[in-house]
Design an enzyme around this catalytic site. Structure first.
Site, PDB file in Angstrom:
ATOM      1  N   CYS A   2     -37.412 -19.910  13.960  1.00 44.71           N
ATOM      2  CA  CYS A   2     -36.758 -20.532  15.108  1.00 44.71           C
ATOM      3  C   CYS A   2     -35.249 -20.317  14.996  1.00 44.71           C
ATOM      4  O   CYS A   2     -34.654 -20.555  13.947  1.00 44.71           O
ATOM      5  CB  CYS A   2     -37.021 -22.027  15.246  1.00 44.71           C
ATOM      6  SG  CYS A   2     -38.715 -22.404  15.651  1.00 44.71           S
ATOM      7  N   TRP A  82     -40.506 -19.805  16.816  1.00 41.04           N
ATOM      8  CA  TRP A  82     -41.607 -19.391  15.962  1.00 41.04           C
ATOM      9  C   TRP A  82     -42.518 -20.613  15.909  1.00 41.04           C
ATOM     10  O   TRP A  82     -42.164 -21.641  15.345  1.00 41.04           O
ATOM     11  CB  TRP A  82     -41.101 -19.020  14.571  1.00 41.04           C
ATOM     12  CG  TRP A  82     -42.171 -18.498  13.667  1.00 41.04           C
ATOM     13  CD1 TRP A  82     -42.656 -17.225  13.633  1.00 41.04           C
ATOM     14  CD2 TRP A  82     -42.869 -19.222  12.646  1.00 41.04           C
ATOM     15  NE1 TRP A  82     -43.626 -17.127  12.656  1.00 41.04           N
ATOM     16  CE2 TRP A  82     -43.776 -18.328  12.035  1.00 41.04           C
ATOM     17  CE3 TRP A  82     -42.833 -20.538  12.189  1.00 41.04           C
ATOM     18  CZ2 TRP A  82     -44.622 -18.701  10.995  1.00 41.04           C
ATOM     19  CZ3 TRP A  82     -43.679 -20.916  11.150  1.00 41.04           C
ATOM     20  CH2 TRP A  82     -44.556 -20.001  10.571  1.00 41.04           C
ATOM     21  N   ASN A 108     -35.131 -26.673  14.957  1.00 38.78           N
ATOM     22  CA  ASN A 108     -35.748 -25.775  13.978  1.00 38.78           C
ATOM     23  C   ASN A 108     -36.201 -26.649  12.810  1.00 38.78           C
ATOM     24  O   ASN A 108     -35.391 -27.370  12.241  1.00 38.78           O
ATOM     25  CB  ASN A 108     -34.710 -24.748  13.533  1.00 38.78           C
ATOM     26  CG  ASN A 108     -35.129 -23.944  12.305  1.00 38.78           C
ATOM     27  OD1 ASN A 108     -34.286 -23.480  11.554  1.00 38.78           O
ATOM     28  ND2 ASN A 108     -36.399 -23.774  12.089  1.00 38.78           N
ATOM     29  N   GLY A 109     -37.483 -26.574  12.476  1.00 40.60           N
ATOM     30  CA  GLY A 109     -37.996 -27.377  11.366  1.00 40.60           C
ATOM     31  C   GLY A 109     -39.308 -28.025  11.751  1.00 40.60           C
ATOM     32  O   GLY A 109     -39.946 -27.611  12.728  1.00 40.60           O
ATOM     33  N   GLU A 500     -46.162  -5.942  -3.752  1.00 45.07           N
ATOM     34  CA  GLU A 500     -45.128  -5.831  -2.718  1.00 45.07           C
ATOM     35  C   GLU A 500     -45.516  -4.744  -1.697  1.00 45.07           C
ATOM     36  O   GLU A 500     -45.346  -4.930  -0.492  1.00 45.07           O
ATOM     37  CB  GLU A 500     -43.769  -5.525  -3.364  1.00 45.07           C
ATOM     38  CG  GLU A 500     -42.670  -5.046  -2.438  1.00 45.07           C
ATOM     39  CD  GLU A 500     -42.393  -5.972  -1.255  1.00 45.07           C
ATOM     40  OE1 GLU A 500     -42.873  -7.110  -1.228  1.00 45.07           O
ATOM     41  OE2 GLU A 500     -41.729  -5.490  -0.315  1.00 45.07           O
ATOM     42  N   LYS A 504     -45.922  -5.210   2.376  1.00 46.94           N
ATOM     43  CA  LYS A 504     -45.208  -4.380   3.354  1.00 46.94           C
ATOM     44  C   LYS A 504     -46.200  -3.762   4.339  1.00 46.94           C
ATOM     45  O   LYS A 504     -45.989  -3.759   5.538  1.00 46.94           O
ATOM     46  CB  LYS A 504     -44.435  -3.296   2.600  1.00 46.94           C
ATOM     47  CG  LYS A 504     -43.121  -2.931   3.101  1.00 46.94           C
ATOM     48  CD  LYS A 504     -41.945  -3.852   2.906  1.00 46.94           C
ATOM     49  CE  LYS A 504     -42.170  -5.316   3.015  1.00 46.94           C
ATOM     50  NZ  LYS A 504     -41.222  -6.161   2.367  1.00 46.94           N
ATOM     51  N   LYS A 617     -38.139 -13.931  10.174  1.00 48.08           N
ATOM     52  CA  LYS A 617     -37.363 -13.451   9.033  1.00 48.08           C
ATOM     53  C   LYS A 617     -37.061 -14.540   8.012  1.00 48.08           C
ATOM     54  O   LYS A 617     -37.154 -14.322   6.815  1.00 48.08           O
ATOM     55  CB  LYS A 617     -36.047 -12.875   9.564  1.00 48.08           C
ATOM     56  CG  LYS A 617     -35.132 -12.316   8.505  1.00 48.08           C
ATOM     57  CD  LYS A 617     -35.559 -10.936   8.106  1.00 48.08           C
ATOM     58  CE  LYS A 617     -34.760 -10.349   6.978  1.00 48.08           C
ATOM     59  NZ  LYS A 617     -35.556  -9.387   6.220  1.00 48.08           N
TER      60      LYS A 617
HETATM   61  C1  F6R Z   1     -41.543  -9.699   3.428  1.00 49.23           C
HETATM   62  C2  F6R Z   1     -40.526 -10.699   3.549  1.00 49.23           C
HETATM   63  C3  F6R Z   1     -40.835 -12.090   3.137  1.00 49.23           C
HETATM   64  C4  F6R Z   1     -39.620 -12.706   2.437  1.00 49.23           C
HETATM   65  C5  F6R Z   1     -39.886 -14.181   2.111  1.00 49.23           C
HETATM   66  C6  F6R Z   1     -38.716 -14.790   1.364  1.00 49.23           C
HETATM   67  O1  F6R Z   1     -41.098  -8.454   3.818  1.00 49.23           O
HETATM   68  O2  F6R Z   1     -39.448 -10.423   3.987  1.00 49.23           O
HETATM   69  O3  F6R Z   1     -41.959 -12.142   2.327  1.00 49.23           O
HETATM   70  O4  F6R Z   1     -39.366 -11.983   1.287  1.00 49.23           O
HETATM   71  O5  F6R Z   1     -40.107 -14.900   3.265  1.00 49.23           O
HETATM   72  O6  F6R Z   1     -37.537 -14.703   2.085  1.00 49.23           O
HETATM   73  P1  F6R Z   1     -36.121 -14.810   1.421  1.00 49.23           P
HETATM   74  O7  F6R Z   1     -35.933 -13.629   0.558  1.00 49.23           O
HETATM   75  O8  F6R Z   1     -35.182 -14.867   2.571  1.00 49.23           O
HETATM   76  O9  F6R Z   1     -36.124 -16.077   0.610  1.00 49.23           O
END
Ligand code: F6R
Length: 622
Positions: A2, A82, A108-109, A500, A504, A617
């Site tokens: 969000c 989201w 957001n939350g 990983e 992906k 993200k």
């Molecule tokens: C996968 C991806 C997520 C983040 C996860 C942690 O490509 O991007 O799995 O790695 O949500 O996010 P951060 O690194 O922002 O704590």
């Protein structure tokens, strides 16, 4: 997870400005979006009249500005969603209004006690229009704003915020009040100040003057206008309103708990807005994969004193925990192997969401090393809370400058990858891997050796990443684009990379993908292999090569199609993805072609690699 963006200032196109800003926050959620504009009561633009609401289902990037009619307005608040509570539809899209239409909120939350609050409000006759947890917030605020209430919007927001359980960041506006009031507890909220003019050089102040203010979940929304920001901390709120002479605007900061004024620091950030553009690349994901030509080198550009300091903290600790989520969690998992091999030291690795299970072992001798791209992941921030409670020292390996992890860590090692826009992490991943590898060398007392080895690997990556290499991966993608499942194996630090690689591929291609420790296949998953099932194998150049090749042979014997990622070809491979032999930097190099493979699979399968379905993200909910 969000995106919130709101504006109050001296421009009269607030709605347009908010929509443009929301487009920059789309990566935080793209199920639906909406905005409210405060429309002046008179045609000459005086006073705040009604709140004009616009909502749409779908991605904001798919709606050109010409879709909307923007009335004259200097106050607007917007949201890109989201979904958590309630389906993806128009009625659940934000902003949410109070039942009387007089208070608007973007949030957001997750309001954990929303059901209870909803019942209380319903008893008072409030009719709800959505299935969201958020809708209780504007209704709570509105319930205080009776004609006899003298506290105004700020006090109504404060009282409402005090009643909420869970994590939240929200911004509220009310009909007839030229004001924005926002509160934060757990989810990010940043105030941007245009033409910031302090009365002195002291940047630690409780009242800030500016020509316009922005309140956003993330900096890119307003980067075009300003670099002067204030990060709200948990338990804080801000009120933005016109100055008495009505020639500029003020921001005041308060504590939610008792309404007391708090002093905040104005920080000038040095993000470059240009870095958030796609340039000649079709997608951000591809651009960010190619940026690895330089980002690994940049990650190595650390303050040596800080690296040595963290190395010393690790040596002295009784229990060092590497924590992260998703991709960052897989990066952490490589630390277990890298530290064992390079520094002969055991470290603990655990996902952020599981860290609370370790509470009995945490003391003031424990060290927490949090790896996070966004620095706002809720599961990581929860781990910080537990760590702080137990007196645990903290280190943040974090990409987003000024993020919660960066602000709350005792020591920060910046990832320096630059803004990562694609939801699937690529360049931040390899930069984080480089830093953890460097750290292992530092703990071994061999920082220079580590730097040299990684710099050599970075230059090999620079050579590797070229259009021909990408075309080779695209060819392989074409051959496997219709498979139902694929598997990935690796041994030692390549095992977390197999995990990983699976993330992906799942994220952007939507193909069922799973990673295994190479030697584990024969203990069960081998039953999944049928004729033509692709197996991606990270086959080391030297140590363990024979072991992994034996595991590959077991799959080949059952009809599997072998895609070998290796410095040297092998007769077992149906496809060979060449990678340089870079010793302890191998995990960094190995994951890059799989990022490209995932990207091409996404495009061939007509998925948007930048905005994968169901994801966002920055995961700011537990
Ligand atoms: C996968 C991806 C997520 C983040 C996860 C942690 O490509 O991007 O799995 O790695 O949500 O996010 P951060 O690194 O922002 O704590």
């Amino acid at each position: 997870m969000c995106g919130i963006f709101s504006y109050l200032g001296n421009q009269s196109n607030a709605g347009k400005l908010v929509v443009e800003g929301l487009k920059k926050l789309e990566y935080r959620g793209y199920d639906s979006f909406g905005f409210v504009e405060a429309v002046p009561a008179t045609s000459s633009g005086q006073g705040n009249g009604k709140l004009k609401l616009t909502k749409k289902v779908g991605k904001i990037s798919e709606f050109p500005l010409s879709t909307f009619y923007f009335p004259i307005s200097n106050l607007a608040l917007g949201h890109t969603r989201w979904a958590t509570h309630g389906k993806v539809n128009l009625r659940n899209a934000h902003p949410h209004l109070s039942a009387d239409g007089k208070v608007a909120v973007v949030h957001n939350g997750i309001v954990e006690n929303h059901a209870e609050l909803r019942k209380e409000l319903q008893k008072k006759g409030v009719k709800f229009a959505s299935d969201t947890d958020t809708e209780v917030i504007p209704n709570l605020i509105a319930s205080y704003l009776t004609p006899r209430f003298t506290g105004g919007l700020r006090e109504a927001v404060r009282r409402a915020a005090k009643k909420l359980k869970g994590r939240f960041a929200f911004v509220a506006a009310a009909e007839g009040a030229e004001k924005l009031v926002a509160a934060r507890s757990g989810s990010p909220l940043i105030v941007g100040i245009e033409k910031f003019y302090p009365k002195s050089d002291d940047r630690l102040i409780s009242k800030i003057d500016g020509s316009a203010f922005f309140i956003a979940s993330d900096v890119p929304a307003f980067l075009k206008f300003t670099r002067d920001v204030v990060y709200l901390d948990d338990g804080e709120m801000v009120e933005i309103e016109p100055s008495p002479k009505n020639d500029h605007f003020h921001a005041h900061f308060f504590e939610i708990e008792n309404g007391k004024t708090v002093k905040k620091r104005v920080i000038s950030i040095d993000w470059k807005s240009g870095k958030a553009e796609k340039g000649d690349f079709a997608h951000f994901m591809l651009k960010e994969i190619f940026e690895q030509k330089e980002t690994i080198e940049r990650a190595l550009n650390q303050d040596e004193r800080q690296i040595e300091k963290v190395a010393e903290l690790i040596r002295k600790s009784f229990g060092a925990f590497f924590i992260g989520c998703g991709t960052a969690g897989k990066v952490c998992a490589t630390a277990e192997y890298l530290f064992a091999k390079i520094a002969r030291r055991h470290v603990n690795v655990i996902f952020g969401s599981e860290f609370d299970t370790q509470e009995p072992f945490l003391t003031n001798k424990t060290l927490l090393i949090a790896v996070s791209q966004s620095g706002e992941t809720a599961d990581v921030l929860e781990a910080f809370k537990i760590a702080k409670k137990r007196g645990v020292r903290t280190v943040g390996v974090v990409n987003v400058e000024g993020s919660s992890v960066a602000r709350h860590s005792d020591v920060v090692l910046p990832v320096n990858a630059g803004m990562e826009k694609a939801v699937a992490s690529t360049k931040a991943t390899t930069a984080q891997l480089a830093i953890l590898t460097l750290l292992a060398y530092a703990v071994a007392g061999k920082l220079d050796e580590g730097k040299q080895m990684l710099a050599e690997a970075a230059s090999q990556i620079n050579d590797l990443l070229n259009p021909r290499y990408s075309e080779h991966l695209e060819k392989i993608a074409r051959k496997i684009k219709n498979v139902e499942s694929l598997y990935i194996i690796g041994k030692a630090a390549d095992y977390p990379m197999a995990l990983e690689a699976a993330i992906k591929l799942q994220e952007v291609s939507y193909i069922h993908a799973e990673g295994f420790a190479a030697g584990e296949l024969k203990h069960g998953p081998l039953a999944l292999i049928t004729k033509g099932t692709p197996l991606i194998a990270f086959v080391p150049a030297e140590e363990y090569r024979a072991d992994v090749l034996s595991n590959v042979a077991e799959v080949k014997a059952r009809g599997g199609r072998i895609i070998g990622v290796s410095a040297e070809n092998d007769e077992l491979f149906d496809e060979w993805i060449r990678v340089p032999n870079v010793g302890n930097a191998q995990p960094i190099v190995n994951i890059i072609p799989i990022q490209l493979l995932a990207y091409h699979l996404a495009v061939l399968r007509k998925n948007n690699p930048d905005l994968p379905r169901n994801l966002a993200k920055s995961v700011t909910v537990k």
